[in-house]
Structure formats: C-alpha cells, structure tokens
Design an enzyme around this catalytic site. Structure first.
Site, PDB file in Angstrom:
ATOM      1  N   TYR A 154       0.848  -1.261   0.037  1.00 42.27           N
ATOM      2  CA  TYR A 154      -0.030   0.182   0.002  1.00 42.27           C
ATOM      3  C   TYR A 154       0.846   1.040  -0.055  1.00 42.27           C
ATOM      4  CZ  TYR A 154      -3.361   3.368   1.132  1.00 42.27           C
ATOM      5  OH  TYR A 154      -4.335   4.472   1.225  1.00 42.27           O
ATOM      6  N   ASP A 249       9.453   2.950  -0.374  1.00 44.01           N
ATOM      7  CA  ASP A 249       8.527   3.635   0.731  1.00 44.01           C
ATOM      8  C   ASP A 249       8.628   3.104   2.131  1.00 44.01           C
ATOM      9  OD1 ASP A 249       6.088   4.284   2.160  1.00 44.01           O
ATOM     10  OD2 ASP A 249       4.807   3.519   0.402  1.00 44.01           O
ATOM     11  N   LYS A 279       4.185   9.253   9.151  1.00 43.29           N
ATOM     12  CA  LYS A 279       4.116   8.687  10.306  1.00 43.29           C
ATOM     13  C   LYS A 279       4.969   9.335  11.457  1.00 43.29           C
ATOM     14  CE  LYS A 279       1.083   5.702   8.464  1.00 43.29           C
ATOM     15  NZ  LYS A 279      -0.247   5.861   8.330  1.00 43.29           N
TER      16      LYS A 279
END
Length: 444
Positions: A154, A249, A279
């Site tokens: 994702y 990522d 995050k």
C-alpha cells in the site's frame, strides 16, 4: 455520558460509513468502533471513560507514546507563534537536515564508504502525497510512464497506486477501486512480492517503458512480510540496469525500525533513488517527506520541470512535532521499543501455541503481526490464504480485556517507548483468553 455505539450512530449520519478512514469502522472485526477522547503514554481512553493499552499508536506516529510532554510543548510553543504562514520557516530546514543526516549507513569493512542516499528533502502533508510526488518525479526524470508495484503493498490512495494485478506478469493493471480510470491503472504493473523472477520478466518485457519500481522497504500493510535476503538490493540492481529508479516507501518503517529506518538495517546494502517518509517523521501531525539525491530532487519546482506544491506543506506545528520526536528517538528509546515488542510478540506466539492455534509471528524490526498460517507468508497470495477468520474473535477478546489492537489482521502492531512493564504485563495477561477465542473460531 455518551456511548461508543451512540457516537457511531451519530457519525454515520454525518460522514460516509461514520468514519474518515475505512479501517476505523471496525468492519473486518465485527465490532463497534471505539471513539477516543484522550491518550497518554501507552494508553487511550474512549468516550465511555474506558482505558485501553494501545497497540495502534495512531498507526505508527506515537512512537514515543501518546502526548509525549516534549512533543506537546514543542507544538504548543509553535502554535503560540502562529498556526501557519504559507511561507518558509527555519524549522522546515532544520527538519529536512535532520532527516537527511539520519538516513545513512556508516562505513565498515564490508561497506568501506559511508552512504547518504538523501541529499535533499521535500516536505509534504501525507504519505499518499509523498508517494504520488515520488512517482511523478521518477516519470519526469526518466521520461517514461510505467510504474511497477507489488501486490499487497500500500502506497496511499492516489489513482495509479490503487491498481490490481492483471492476468499475467507483464499485463497492465486493472482499477483496484471504483472511480479509478482504466487508463490510469494501466500505467501500473502489479507483480508478486519477493519474486525476483517476476521482476526480471516484467523488465524484460517492458523495461524501456518503466520509470520506477515502488516497494515498501519492509511490507507492513498486509501484515508483516519481510523482504527476502537481498531482495531490495536486487530490485535496485535490476531497475538501474534498465534505466529505471527504485522508490523505497518508508512511510511506516522510516525512523520506526531504527534510526535510519529499514534502509539502515537491511542486511544487504542497496541504493534507493527516492525514499518516502511519513508517520513518525510528523510526530503525530500531518507531515510526510520525499528524499533523494540533489540531482534528482532538484528536478522539482521551482528549480526543475516537475511540479509539486502544497499550502500546508512544512506546517510549523507538524515540523515542530516531527523534529522533537526524532530528537528523542535515541538508542535508549529504540532499545525500549525493541524489548517491549519482543516480549509481546513472544507472549502472543506462546499463548496461541498453548491454545493449539496454527500461526506464525512475523517481524521486521519492532514491527510484528500474527499470521494464522502454518508457514510464514512471503507474498500477498500466501497472506490471503491464512485463516483470517480467527482474528476477529481474537481482537474482540483483547478489546474486552482493555487492549486496543489494529482492527484488521492485515495490519502491523505498533509498540512505543512508553510501553513500560505495567502496560506490557496487561497485554501479556490478556493474550491467553484471546488465543482461546481464536482457537474456537469457525469460518463464517
């Protein structure tokens, strides 16, 4: 006092599904979502006044624990000077410098040169925006259109990344969501993870058209599925041999699994061209980043032809939270996180074994998850083959005992530096009953 059920009913009348992000609806675990009103350290408290030990951690950012005093003070101090200016601030530069300095590998006998893959940083607001920008930059740098991604990974909800695999390795992808034009999905090639033969095959077939491969550094969005030894290095080698880029990522792993993210602990040195962060780097506020070499990053506007902009990019409150979080992530903090994660993961495995539940616990650094399978999954197909029906009763049993887990079997568990012996003990004590619930589960 309102209840969680009442809040959910009210929310459904105001927002689609009653949520602003789908997993919050608790649909896959068949439970009423909890509406939280406060958090501190390793704990969250819902509208009914019930406290839970938290293993979601805002999906990663709360790595120091919720409402860490230094982070809260930094945000309050920044807010006192203004919530945003729509102009540059010194704090943006300080955070960019801090990110670039942390993402390195020291020299050694095996690796005689210290590596610094990040020379320039662009701050944005979300992980989706970071990966979207990285892909645009890769296309702008190479003059090519196609992107290779891996099933089960994702990278945010931009159109081109919500793609599902076609019928063959080199088949252009199909839309993975309503509202995604087929022509957009067709710019993506989706292949199986941890399969270097598939990577070689797709490059052999379409290599001249591929701008980049995008990969989660250590996948954590289909549960934890670690990369095979040397997989990331081989990806870089194959991509570079065909004139394509590697986008790493690290939205989830960046600065969580170690001071330099997964890049710093991968057992085989490799050379990503662009790295995305999110995050942890925002300390709980909306902030993400893209980093890479000066030559590549300076293709972004205003220096280059690749356009990217954002009114809220580098927001001073988010920058303050991110800088302070990174400043407090020292060796002692990582040691506490790793130790707590090991205790919890081992206890979960022990409880499930005692209850006779087939399972594996997979880890990437301090990130871990339970897979209800006899063998460790290596890709999305093997992840989906697990007995996922065992997770909802396991989740509900933990919740009933005051432990808040990720409301999906396909998510990682997040431990913070604030998970002390008391918090960890509460989790460990809750696990046997949850394991028994999983053992008694049957398919729907």
């Amino acid at each position: 006092m309102t209840t969680n059920a009442q809040e959910f009913a009210r929310a459904r009348g105001a927002m689609p599904g009653g949520v602003n992000s789908p997993v919050r609806a608790f649909g896959s675990v068949h439970e009423t979502p909890r509406f939280f009103v406060s958090a501190s350290g390793p704990y969250v408290t819902d509208v009914e006044g019930r406290e839970y030990v938290d293993l979601v951690g805002s999906w990663g950012p709360a790595i120091l624990g919720h409402a860490h005093p230094a982070v809260v003070k930094a945000v309050q101090d920044a807010a006192a000077h203004g919530l945003g200016f729509g102009a540059s601030t010194p704090g943006e530069t300080e955070l960019a410098e801090l990110i670039a300095a942390r993402v390195s590998r020291p020299s050694s006998v095996v690796e005689p040169v210290e590596t610094h893959p990040v020379e320039r940083v662009r701050l944005v607001s979300t992980g989706t925006e970071a990966t979207m920008t990285a892909i645009r930059l890769a296309r702008g740098a190479t003059g090519r259109d196609l992107i290779v991604k891996f099933a089960g990974h994702y990278h945010g909800h931009s159109d081109g990344l919500l793609a599902e695999a076609g019928s063959g390795v080199a088949t252009l992808a199909m839309p993975g969501s309503a509202g995604v034009p087929a022509a957009i999905a067709a710019q993506t090639l989706v292949i199986a993870y941890n399969d270097l033969d598939a990577v070689r095959e797709v490059f052999a077939a379409r290599g001249d058209d591929i701008a980049a491969v995008i990969v989660e550094a250590a996948p954590a969005n289909m549960g934890i599925v670690p990369p095979a030894h040397g997989f990331n290095a081989a990806l870089a080698e194959i991509a570079h041999a065909h004139g394509a880029l590697l986008i790493l990522d690290e939205v989830l792993t960046g600065f969580r699994v170690g001071p330099a993210g997964w890049y710093g602990i991968d057992p085989v040195l490799f050379s990503p061209d662009l790295i995305t962060f999110g995050k942890v780097v925002g300390g709980g506020l909306p902030l993400a980043a893209i980093g890479g070499s000066a030559a590549l990053m300076e293709l972004l506007a205003p220096l280059g032809p690749v356009y990217q902009a954002g009114t809220l990019s580098g927001n001073p409150l988010a920058v303050a939270a991110g800088r302070t979080t990174l400043d407090h992530l020292d060796a002692a903090a990582y040691a506490r996180i790793d130790g707590a994660a090991t205790t919890i993961a081992d206890a979960a495995a022990s409880a499930l074994s005692e209850a006779g539940v087939t399972h594996v616990v997979q880890r990437s650094g301090s990130l871990f998850s339970i897979q209800f399978a006899s063998e460790a999954p290596t890709d999305y197909d093997t992840v989906k083959a697990q007995e996922a029906f065992r997770y909802p009763p396991f989740f509900r049993a933990m919740l009933a005992q005051g432990v808040s887990l990720p409301p999906s079997v396909f998510e990682a568990w997040f431990v913070s530096a604030a998970h002390d012996d008391t918090a960890v003990s509460r989790i460990v004590e809750a696990l046997p009953a949850a394991a028994r619930a999983a053992a008694e589960a049957t398919p729907d």
